[in-house]
Motif scaffolding. Structure first.
Motif, PDB file in Angstrom:
ATOM      1  N   LEU A 252      -4.082  -2.233  -7.704  1.00 21.04           N
ATOM      2  CA  LEU A 252      -3.079  -2.525  -6.687  1.00 21.04           C
ATOM      3  C   LEU A 252      -3.661  -3.328  -5.528  1.00 21.04           C
ATOM      4  O   LEU A 252      -3.021  -4.259  -5.023  1.00 21.04           O
ATOM      5  CB  LEU A 252      -2.481  -1.210  -6.167  1.00 21.04           C
ATOM      6  N   THR A 313       8.120   4.791  -5.709  1.00 23.61           N
ATOM      7  CA  THR A 313       7.207   4.216  -6.710  1.00 23.61           C
ATOM      8  C   THR A 313       7.796   2.987  -7.407  1.00 23.61           C
ATOM      9  O   THR A 313       7.068   2.229  -8.042  1.00 23.61           O
ATOM     10  CB  THR A 313       6.820   5.271  -7.761  1.00 23.61           C
ATOM     11  N   TYR A 316       6.232  -0.670  -7.072  1.00 26.10           N
ATOM     12  CA  TYR A 316       5.149  -1.245  -7.871  1.00 26.10           C
ATOM     13  C   TYR A 316       5.675  -2.263  -8.890  1.00 26.10           C
ATOM     14  O   TYR A 316       5.060  -3.310  -9.107  1.00 26.10           O
ATOM     15  CB  TYR A 316       4.361  -0.153  -8.581  1.00 26.10           C
ATOM     16  N   ILE A 341      -0.088  -3.476 -12.845  1.00 27.51           N
ATOM     17  CA  ILE A 341      -0.815  -2.892 -11.716  1.00 27.51           C
ATOM     18  C   ILE A 341      -1.309  -1.510 -12.123  1.00 27.51           C
ATOM     19  O   ILE A 341      -0.528  -0.684 -12.613  1.00 27.51           O
ATOM     20  CB  ILE A 341       0.091  -2.769 -10.475  1.00 27.51           C
ATOM     21  N   LEU A 349       0.746   1.777 -12.628  1.00 27.79           N
ATOM     22  CA  LEU A 349       1.691   2.008 -11.540  1.00 27.79           C
ATOM     23  C   LEU A 349       2.968   1.208 -11.736  1.00 27.79           C
ATOM     24  O   LEU A 349       4.068   1.693 -11.476  1.00 27.79           O
ATOM     25  CB  LEU A 349       1.059   1.618 -10.201  1.00 27.79           C
TER      26      LEU A 349
END
Length: 371
Positions: A252, A313, A316, A341, A349
């Motif tokens: 990330l 989330t 992402y 990622i 992610l």
């Protein structure tokens, strides 16, 4: 801060050529303390000779590599040339101990040949030929003690160069702290992938991402290359080598920079990781408190629990889509790009649809339905 001019050094190619010339001179009974060799561009370069002596049928000599102020892994190593004089004109170059052999196509040197690049080959051939009597030739065996151990800390194993280091140098001179030289050392990875028949390639900014891509998700090792911080540079060269699709696969902390249009990802060049993350969280409806917490974090890893706590989330996947779009725009649409990622532990992610397609085509073992 010192404004002292950085000291230049000499390449392994210059050292090998100088050692070979000193070895021929030793065979002729001449002990040289320094020799001149000519770079491929015609520049006269001088190298001190550590030692030289005649041996049966030829000579041997070595040069201690001086990389100047560049933090070169070969600085201070001994580069040896053993020369056997022959009655057949011409110069044959062989790899001795610690000098690698090319095992994969796509490099400047054919498979099976010593990893001595064209520039150094030219320098060695010229340095030896100008000292030989008419009608004589030579076999030059270049060696680097501990070269095989040192090579494990380079890209050589990835490029398919086994058994040691490469003899390199296009100009014969090492420019200190040369970012350009490091960037260009990464590019041959792409040519190897292309020569192996792949039209899709995986770019991992670092060794951790590369290992995760290969060992956890089963992406083919031959198609996964490291970009270091130079993602934009590598994207441009992927276009030059005719690659069709690129899968960005990384942590990330690196990918979020690409999402912001940053293609040189070293933190001294640009670092808006947390600002970018916070902005995209806000676009996903994050409350002001969540944005403030992320901006107060020190790393993207530290921001992840905050994102999870606020049930954000989904950001992402959005970041992955944006990274792909910015990368595609960077090369003016000449590549299709997908992005994955991951965490430092290798958990995914986020990813976009193009990443699913590229990864599937490359045969990864990802359970798409679970994401």
């Amino acid at each position: 801060m010192s404004d002292r001019q950085m000291r230049k050094g000499i390449t392994t190619g210059t050292c090998a050529a100088a050692a070979a010339k000193a070895a021929v001179l030793a065979w002729q009974g001449k002990t040289a303390t320094k020799v001149e060799v000519i770079s491929p561009q015609g520049t006269v370069l001088v190298a001190p000779v550590a030692e030289s002596r005649a041996i049966a049928g030829g000579g041997i000599a070595w040069i201690i590599k001086d990389a100047g102020d560049d933090p070169d892994i070969t600085n201070g190593v001994k580069i040896t040339a053993e020369v056997t004089i022959t009655d057949e004109p011409g110069v044959v170059i062989k790899a001795g101990s610690g000098v690698g052999t090319v095992t994969k196509p796509g490099l400047a040197v054919p498979v099976g040949e010593p990893a001595v690049n064209p520039g150094p080959r030219q320098m060695i051939t010229r340095a030896v030929s100008e000292c030989l009597p008419a009608g004589k030739g030579a076999i030059v065996t270049v060696s680097i003690p501990d070269g095989e151990k040192l090579a494990a800390r380079t890209l050589n194993p990835i490029l398919g160069i086994s058994g040691g280091l490469s003899i390199i140098g296009t100009t014969g001179i090492v420019e200190p702290m040369s970012e350009e030289a490091f960037k260009n050392s990464l590019v041959p990875q792409i040519s190897v992938v292309q020569a192996l028949g792949y039209q899709d390639i995986v770019f991992a900014p670092g060794k951790i991402g590369q290992d995760i891509a290969i060992n956890r998700y089963g992406l083919p090792a031959a198609a996964v290359v490291q970009t270091s911080n130079f993602i934009g540079h590598m994207l441009e060269h992927a276009v030059k080598y005719g690659m069709h699709r690129v899968l960005l696969f990384g942590h990330l902390g690196k990918i979020v920079k690409v999402s912001a249009g940053i293609f040189h990802t070293h933190n001294r060049m640009a670092d808006a990781r947390l600002e970018t993350l916070a902005a995209y969280m806000a676009a996903c409806g994050a409350p002001q408190a969540a944005v403030a917490e992320v901006l107060g974090s020190t790393t993207t890893e530290a921001a992840m629990p905050i994102i999870a706590r606020y049930n954000l989330t989904g950001v992402y996947n959005l970041l992955a889509e944006r990274a792909s779009e910015r990368a595609k725009r960077y090369v003016f649409g000449d590549l299709t790009v997908g992005t994955v990622i991951v965490t430092l532990q290798g958990d995914i992610l986020g990813l976009d649809q193009t990443a699913r397609e590229i990864g599937g085509h490359l045969g990864w073992n990802l359970d798409i339905e679970s994401l």
